[in-house]
Motif scaffolding. Sequence first.
Motif, PDB file in Angstrom:
ATOM      1  N   ASP A   1       7.553  17.516  -3.113  1.00  0.00           N
ATOM      2  CA  ASP A   1       6.261  18.568  -3.512  1.00  0.00           C
ATOM      3  C   ASP A   1       5.609  17.817  -4.260  1.00  0.00           C
ATOM      4  O   ASP A   1       5.905  17.810  -5.515  1.00  0.00           O
ATOM      5  N   GLY A   2       3.988  17.241  -4.172  1.00  0.00           N
ATOM      6  CA  GLY A   2       3.288  16.865  -5.107  1.00  0.00           C
ATOM      7  C   GLY A   2       3.899  15.642  -5.611  1.00  0.00           C
ATOM      8  O   GLY A   2       2.714  15.106  -6.729  1.00  0.00           O
ATOM      9  N   ALA A   3       4.414  14.644  -5.083  1.00  0.00           N
ATOM     10  CA  ALA A   3       5.337  13.554  -5.702  1.00  0.00           C
ATOM     11  C   ALA A   3       4.101  12.455  -5.293  1.00  0.00           C
ATOM     12  O   ALA A   3       3.763  12.639  -5.083  1.00  0.00           O
ATOM     13  N   GLU A   4       3.768  11.839  -7.139  1.00  0.00           N
ATOM     14  CA  GLU A   4       3.166  10.880  -6.801  1.00  0.00           C
ATOM     15  C   GLU A   4       3.247   9.137  -7.256  1.00  0.00           C
ATOM     16  O   GLU A   4       4.514   9.670  -8.223  1.00  0.00           O
ATOM     17  N   TRP A   5       3.114   8.343  -7.320  1.00  0.00           N
ATOM     18  CA  TRP A   5       3.574   7.013  -7.440  1.00  0.00           C
ATOM     19  C   TRP A   5       3.533   6.803  -9.017  1.00  0.00           C
ATOM     20  O   TRP A   5       1.632   6.614  -9.426  1.00  0.00           O
TER      21      TRP A   5
ATOM     22  N   THR B   1       0.942  -1.400  -0.064  1.00  0.00           N
ATOM     23  CA  THR B   1       0.135   0.064  -0.131  1.00  0.00           C
ATOM     24  C   THR B   1       0.721   1.060   0.278  1.00  0.00           C
ATOM     25  O   THR B   1       2.114   0.908   0.529  1.00  0.00           O
ATOM     26  N   VAL B   2       0.310   2.510  -1.343  1.00  0.00           N
ATOM     27  CA  VAL B   2       0.863   3.703  -0.509  1.00  0.00           C
ATOM     28  C   VAL B   2       1.455   3.896   0.824  1.00  0.00           C
ATOM     29  O   VAL B   2       2.576   4.520   1.184  1.00  0.00           O
ATOM     30  N   PRO B   3       0.744   3.917   1.781  1.00  0.00           N
ATOM     31  CA  PRO B   3       1.529   4.119   3.547  1.00  0.00           C
ATOM     32  C   PRO B   3       2.894   2.987   4.289  1.00  0.00           C
ATOM     33  O   PRO B   3       3.326   3.459   4.303  1.00  0.00           O
ATOM     34  N   GLN B   4       2.364   1.666   3.053  1.00  0.00           N
ATOM     35  CA  GLN B   4       3.836   0.660   3.379  1.00  0.00           C
ATOM     36  C   GLN B   4       4.745   1.430   3.121  1.00  0.00           C
ATOM     37  O   GLN B   4       5.959   1.835   3.313  1.00  0.00           O
ATOM     38  N   ARG B   5       4.528   1.736   1.505  1.00  0.00           N
ATOM     39  CA  ARG B   5       5.673   2.582   0.829  1.00  0.00           C
ATOM     40  C   ARG B   5       6.337   3.830   1.557  1.00  0.00           C
ATOM     41  O   ARG B   5       7.553   3.627   1.316  1.00  0.00           O
ATOM     42  N   SER B   6       5.351   4.177   1.839  1.00  0.00           N
ATOM     43  CA  SER B   6       5.808   5.463   2.390  1.00  0.00           C
ATOM     44  C   SER B   6       6.400   5.413   3.723  1.00  0.00           C
ATOM     45  O   SER B   6       7.692   5.842   4.409  1.00  0.00           O
ATOM     46  N   GLY B   7       6.081   4.179   4.468  1.00  0.00           N
ATOM     47  CA  GLY B   7       7.017   3.861   5.857  1.00  0.00           C
ATOM     48  C   GLY B   7       8.306   3.668   5.056  1.00  0.00           C
ATOM     49  O   GLY B   7       9.349   3.562   6.058  1.00  0.00           O
ATOM     50  N   VAL B   8       8.436   2.565   4.197  1.00  0.00           N
ATOM     51  CA  VAL B   8       9.687   2.203   3.564  1.00  0.00           C
ATOM     52  C   VAL B   8      10.928   3.382   3.715  1.00  0.00           C
ATOM     53  O   VAL B   8      11.751   3.310   4.035  1.00  0.00           O
ATOM     54  N   LEU B   9       9.871   4.178   3.092  1.00  0.00           N
ATOM     55  CA  LEU B   9      11.124   4.687   2.037  1.00  0.00           C
ATOM     56  C   LEU B   9      11.405   6.092   3.425  1.00  0.00           C
ATOM     57  O   LEU B   9      12.555   6.305   3.962  1.00  0.00           O
ATOM     58  N   ALA B  10      10.840   6.730   4.453  1.00  0.00           N
ATOM     59  CA  ALA B  10      10.824   6.987   5.636  1.00  0.00           C
ATOM     60  C   ALA B  10      12.087   5.967   6.494  1.00  0.00           C
ATOM     61  O   ALA B  10      13.432   6.608   6.910  1.00  0.00           O
ATOM     62  N   ALA B  11      11.778   5.087   6.765  1.00  0.00           N
ATOM     63  CA  ALA B  11      13.239   4.073   7.152  1.00  0.00           C
ATOM     64  C   ALA B  11      14.460   4.357   6.633  1.00  0.00           C
ATOM     65  O   ALA B  11      15.226   4.012   7.480  1.00  0.00           O
TER      66      ALA B  11
END
Length: 95
Positions: free
Chosen positions: A59-63, A42-52
């Motif tokens: 700004d404004g980035a989308e998959w 999911t997008v939240p899973q991907r975002s969490g991994v990127l943060a880690a």
Amino acid sequence: MTEHTAQLSNRGGWWRLYVVLIGVPVSQWPEHDFGPTPAVPTVPQRSGVLAALGFVFTDGAEWEWTEYSETPDDDTSPVRLLATARVLSRDGAAP
């Protein structure tokens, strides 16, 4: 600040997220394997991994998703999916 490309790919049922760092050997790119799963992370899973991994979205980035053939110019070849998004290192410097 230098922008990088985060990519999410699937091969053999394994989803892998990595950040492309120009001028750095592929073996040193930050990456994460989600393991064998039929579901797209999911997008939240991907975002969490990127943060880690130390990255944030620009700004404004989308998959953005791209479909490509495993074997170019062979329309019977398996189709692969690749998602990309623009990111920055969290501290603003190139990792």
